[in-house]
Scaffold this active site. Structure first.
Site, PDB file in Angstrom:
ATOM      1  N   ASP A   1       0.819  -1.216   0.000  1.00 58.69           N
ATOM      2  CA  ASP A   1       0.000   0.000   0.000  1.00 58.69           C
ATOM      3  C   ASP A   1       0.856   1.271   0.000  1.00 58.69           C
ATOM      4  O   ASP A   1       2.028   1.262   0.390  1.00 58.69           O
ATOM      5  CB  ASP A   1      -0.894   0.028   1.242  1.00 58.69           C
ATOM      6  CG  ASP A   1      -2.038  -0.960   1.169  1.00 58.69           C
ATOM      7  OD1 ASP A   1      -2.034  -1.814   0.259  1.00 58.69           O
ATOM      8  OD2 ASP A   1      -2.938  -0.891   2.030  1.00 58.69           O
TER       9      ASP A   1
ATOM     10  N   HIS B   1       3.684  -2.287   3.120  1.00 56.34           N
ATOM     11  CA  HIS B   1       3.729  -0.953   2.518  1.00 56.34           C
ATOM     12  C   HIS B   1       5.039  -0.746   1.756  1.00 56.34           C
ATOM     13  O   HIS B   1       6.099  -1.148   2.230  1.00 56.34           O
ATOM     14  CB  HIS B   1       3.602   0.138   3.601  1.00 56.34           C
ATOM     15  CG  HIS B   1       2.257   0.183   4.252  1.00 56.34           C
ATOM     16  ND1 HIS B   1       1.863  -0.708   5.219  1.00 56.34           N
ATOM     17  CD2 HIS B   1       1.201   1.030   4.058  1.00 56.34           C
ATOM     18  CE1 HIS B   1       0.626  -0.425   5.609  1.00 56.34           C
ATOM     19  NE2 HIS B   1       0.200   0.621   4.916  1.00 56.34           N
TER      20      HIS B   1
END
Length: 280
Positions: free
Chosen positions: A102, A249
């Site tokens: 992400d 992430h």
């Protein structure tokens, strides 16, 4: 005696005039009836009991002529599911796992993540922020060139999506799609992921209206908190099962620990018999 004939003449004249008027009225009424058919009586409905739209204004009773032939309507495509998917979706045998990243793309960390994935021949899903895609279109092109899947993570990483109006939700998603397609025209973006995991039925429905399914996860490494690589590895091993989706992430701040965790995680999972895939 001379008054009576005058009265009779006046009466006869009145009768003649009345007869002429009645004949004229009957002729006019008959011509009006043949000039146009009668429309439905009563007020035009706004919606019937079955929820169907009202009849076309000006439709007539007793019509027997078949309607003019029209081209068949285009067959609608399959409806996009609105349910949140948190598994890989693979039904064939095997210990399948999916990696998702992400908040990218990010100049420093996205190339490192891509390099590790390429080393092992693994495909992943990148949930990109529209503003980042707009700023770093080259990174989007590289993600796509290496065969990875794209996911929409809103334009501004909006963690308050359920509180937005449908128009605001759609704008966040559509602007992200526009930024992605400015970098790679026509590339598929089959997934949407809510920043912060802030889901609602309406958010998922708006995503589906843009032909995106909603993608969740089963393993949250919490790498954005920078808890240390050992702690992140423990989290994965305690939460992961076959069909799991791992959340990490590649953007949004310092992701040094995330990159190091990925370097350790992939060979360990391969040694445990896991196979890597993307959600389907």
């Amino acid at each position: 005696m001379s008054v009576v004939p005058v009265r009779n003449a006046s009466f006869q004249a009145a009768v003649v005039l009345l007869a002429v008027f009645l004949c004229g009225f009957l002729v006019w009424t008959a011509s009006a009836d043949t000039a146009a058919p009668r429309t439905h009586a009563g007020p035009r409905p706004t919606q019937d009991d079955a929820g169907q739209p009202p009849e076309v204004e000006g439709s007539f009773e007793g019509v027997t002529t078949p309607p003019t032939a029209q081209s068949p309507a285009a067959t609608p495509g399959p409806k996009v599911p609105t349910l949140l998917q948190s598994k890989t979706g693979r039904t064939d045998p095997g210990k399948w796992v999916a990696l998702t990243f992400d908040d990218g793309p990010w100049n420093t960390y996205t190339p490192q993540v891509l390099g590790i994935l390429k080393q092992y021949g693994i495909k992943a899903t990148f949930c990109v922020v529209g503003n980042q895609a707009k700023a770093l279109p080259g990174q989007i092109r590289e993600i796509v060139a290496q065969g990875h899947t794209l996911c929409n993570h809103t334009m501004s990483h909006d963690t308050e999506m359920p509180a937005r109006t449908p128009e605001e939700m759609r704008a966040q998603m559509q602007q992200t799609l526009d930024a992605i397609h400015a970098a790679v025209p026509g590339v598929p973006v089959p997934w949407y992921r809510a920043p912060g995991g802030m889901w609602s039925v309406q958010v998922q429905e708006v995503a589906a209206s843009l032909e995106m399914r909603s993608l969740g996860w089963t393993v949250d490494t919490l790498d954005w908190r920078k808890p240390g690589v050992d702690k992140m590895m423990q989290t994965v091993h305690s939460q992961l099962g076959p069909g799991g989706v791992i959340l990490m992430h590649d953007g949004g701040g310092d992701r040094t620990q995330s990159v190091e965790c990925l370097r350790r995680l992939i060979p360990e999972l391969l040694a445990q018999g896991y196979q890597f895939t993307v959600p389907v």
